[in-house]
Structure formats: C-alpha cells, structure tokens
Design a protein around this motif. Structure first.
Motif, PDB file in Angstrom:
ATOM      1  N   ARG A  23       0.845  -1.212   0.000  1.00 46.51           N
ATOM      2  CA  ARG A  23       0.000   0.000   0.000  1.00 46.51           C
ATOM      3  C   ARG A  23       0.874   1.254   0.000  1.00 46.51           C
ATOM      4  O   ARG A  23       0.555   2.235  -0.689  1.00 46.51           O
ATOM      5  N   PHE A  24       1.953   1.229   0.746  1.00 43.05           N
ATOM      6  CA  PHE A  24       2.867   2.369   0.759  1.00 43.05           C
ATOM      7  C   PHE A  24       3.427   2.626  -0.649  1.00 43.05           C
ATOM      8  O   PHE A  24       3.566   3.778  -1.077  1.00 43.05           O
ATOM      9  N   ILE A  25       3.749   1.554  -1.360  1.00 43.32           N
ATOM     10  CA  ILE A  25       4.270   1.700  -2.727  1.00 43.32           C
ATOM     11  C   ILE A  25       3.222   2.363  -3.613  1.00 43.32           C
ATOM     12  O   ILE A  25       3.516   3.310  -4.369  1.00 43.32           O
ATOM     13  N   LEU A  26       1.979   1.891  -3.528  1.00 43.15           N
ATOM     14  CA  LEU A  26       0.901   2.451  -4.344  1.00 43.15           C
ATOM     15  C   LEU A  26       0.640   3.916  -4.006  1.00 43.15           C
ATOM     16  O   LEU A  26       0.297   4.717  -4.881  1.00 43.15           O
ATOM     17  N   GLU A  27       0.802   4.258  -2.717  1.00 45.53           N
ATOM     18  CA  GLU A  27       0.566   5.633  -2.285  1.00 45.53           C
ATOM     19  C   GLU A  27       1.736   6.557  -2.638  1.00 45.53           C
ATOM     20  O   GLU A  27       1.621   7.775  -2.531  1.00 45.53           O
ATOM     21  N   GLY A  28       2.867   5.966  -3.042  1.00 43.17           N
ATOM     22  CA  GLY A  28       4.014   6.774  -3.451  1.00 43.17           C
ATOM     23  C   GLY A  28       4.693   7.507  -2.317  1.00 43.17           C
ATOM     24  O   GLY A  28       5.095   8.664  -2.476  1.00 43.17           O
ATOM     25  N   VAL A  29       4.835   6.845  -1.167  1.00 45.48           N
ATOM     26  CA  VAL A  29       5.513   7.493  -0.044  1.00 45.48           C
ATOM     27  C   VAL A  29       6.963   7.780  -0.410  1.00 45.48           C
ATOM     28  O   VAL A  29       7.524   7.198  -1.342  1.00 45.48           O
TER      29      VAL A  29
END
Length: 331
Positions: free
Chosen positions: A90-96
């Motif tokens: 999810r962090f990857i998808l959110e572009g953190v």
C-alpha cells in the motif's frame, strides 16, 4: 492563422512533456518530494504486543510530525508478517517518500524489499534485523545489539552463581525468528554449554506478551517448581511470569528462590528491580525516532549513512538505581 495556432499548441505540449520527464530524472534523494508540503513516511510497525513496542511507536509519532515537516503513516501488523507485506505494498501504491520497517521476524523479506527497490523508495529497518541476500535493499538498520544484551545478562549470572553447585534456568522465549529472540537465546545457550553447573530446564514460548508469559509459566509450574533463575526475553513476559510465581507460592528477587533476569528495562521493570523483585534489567531502548530522523536528514542531504547503527544500552541491578532514575524513565 490556424496553422500557427496548431504549431504553437504542439510546441507547448512538447515543452510540458520535456519538463515532466526531466523532473523525474534527478539523482538526488529528495528529487521526488519536490515542493510537497510534507515528506511522507510509511511505517510498518510489527505490533503493539508490549510496553516497549508502544513506546517505540510513540517515539516515532512524536518525531515525525507535521510541524517537523513529515507525514507519518503507521500500519500495525499485529505481529503478522503477511500484514506487513500488505502494508508495504500500500505504501508503494501511495508513493511514499521513504518506508520504515520494524520486522516481525528476520526471514522472508527478499521479495517485498525487491518490490520496494523497484519502486525507487528507500527503506530503513529498525529494532530487529532482516536476513536478505542483498543488503543494498535497505539504507540502514537501526536498533539494539541483542547478542550483547544477552552477554551482559550472562556475565552477571556468572558472577552470581560462581559458587553454586547447580543452577536450574527456566528460559522464557519471545517470538520465534525475531532478532531479539534469536540473539538473546544464543547468549544463554552458548553460556550453558560452557558452564557444567548450568542447566536450561525448559524453554517456554511466551511470544513477547504478558498474557502468554503468564499462561505458559502457570502450566509449567503445575509440574515443576525447581527453578533457580528465570531468563525472560522481555519485560511483559516477565510480568506474566511473576504473577504465575506469586500464585504458585514461589518467592523471587532479593532473598527469594528465583533470580529474575529480564530484557527491555521499562519503567515498570526498573521499579520492580529497585523494589528487589527483579534481579537484573537489561536495557533495550525503544526511543528510535530522533535517531531515525537524524539518519533520514543525512540521507536527504546526500551523505552516506552507516549500514548498521547500534543504540547504547546498559544493565541495571537494584544497586544501580534510584527512585529518581526510575521516575525519569520515558517508557
């Protein structure tokens, strides 16, 4: 006139495309953040199983605030590695901008960390370690020297039992495969093999929780009460074990039957130590937030940061403590 307008439109489009392309090609760590208001950090915390873990989460939350220029997204994995994998994706998808991981166990991280690396997101490992084939998958590992912690406990026990004919050690273990469990276990097992008068009479699985520590200790004491030392791999398991000892009518601490060695040295454990109920508290400092921020700042400025950073820690007996020291403890 129409042709001129059309040509102008095409030129503007090309210039915009060039601008977007070049803005994504910078080699500097901060290139992707641009003029964003906050530097976004995804934090995969393994759980909330202990007082230590709660203090660790609090330290991160108090450090990475909006006022300090950060947005911190915390995902509690409830001590399940699969939950950590889902959170990281999810962090990857959110572009953190950066991911911090406090891993449940050491093994099994190669695939997910390769996914993070492919996404161009840097990773910092805290508290425990990860066993991966390529340590370029993360920037740095910040935490405790768990083997040294165990060795501090062993050194103290050697001094305390040098004249003892037999020393029966009950070993209460944390989450199997976690770095703290592996290294603290290695220290006591290695020491037992070199001390003919030491015997680990049982190794009980307490999962780093007070409830489990109480449960397994209660069951064990129904059959065997011949214990000289309790070597417990964290404070919360120790608290559960102490309750089980109380119910079984077994004394412990100063002038008691059982010497208690515990790890973490939380405020409650230090108070028990000062009161003479716990014999030795080995420190494990959960206040990682400021050090993590310091290393992130160095990374963002282009500096090379060390691959492993150990936090200074100590061990405490009753003689080392004062009430003032206990009261000043932050966790």
């Amino acid at each position: 006139m129409r042709r001129s307008c059309k040509t102008l439109s095409v030129l503007i489009t090309l210039l915009l495309m060039i601008g977007v392309f070049t803005s994504g090609c910078s080699d500097t760590p901060d290139a992707k953040t641009g003029d964003k208001e906050f530097y976004v950090i995804g934090f995969s915390q393994l759980g909330s199983e202990s007082d230590w873990r709660i203090a660790n989460t609090k330290s991160m939350s108090q450090t990475f605030t909006n006022d300090n220029g950060y947005e911190l997204i915390i995902e509690n994995a409830k001590q399940q590695q699969d939950n950590q994998f889902a959170a990281i994706r999810r962090f990857i998808l959110e572009g953190v901008d950066l991911i911090v991981i406090a891993p449940t166990i050491e093994e099994g991280w190669d695939m997910i960390l390769n996914e993070v690396q492919s996404a161009g997101i840097p990773v910092i490992i805290i508290d425990r370690s990860v066993a991966v084939r390529n340590d370029d998958l993360y920037l740095t590992n910040i935490g405790s020297d768990f083997l040294h912690q165990g060795e501090l406990a062993v050194e103290w026990l050697e001094d305390q039992t040098s004249d003892s004919e037999y020393v029966n050690i009950l070993h209460l273990q944390g989450t199997y495969g976690a770095t703290a469990q592996l290294m603290r276990t290695k220290a006591i097992e290695d020491a037992e093999s070199t001390h003919s008068n030491w015997k680990i009479v049982a190794q009980l699985y307490g999962d780093f929780t007070e409830a489990k520590g109480y449960e397994v200790m209660t069951e064990y004491l129904k059959k065997n009460k011949d214990i000289d030392v309790l070597y417990s791999e964290n404070d919360n398991m120790t608290f559960g074990a102490m309750r089980a000892l109380d119910e079984a009518g077994i004394t412990y601490g100063e002038n008691g039957q059982v010497k208690i060695i515990t790890f973490d040295a939380t405020k409650t454990a230090l108070q028990y130590c000062l009161d003479g109920k716990i014999s030795l508290c080995v420190e494990c400092n959960p206040m990682h937030g400021p050090l993590v921020e310091q290393l992130i700042k160095r990374y963002r400025s282009g500096e090379t940061i060390p691959k492993h950073v150990f936090i200074d820690e100590a061990a405490f007996t009753r003689e080392d403590l004062t009430q003032e020291m206990v009261e000043e403890r932050d966790y």
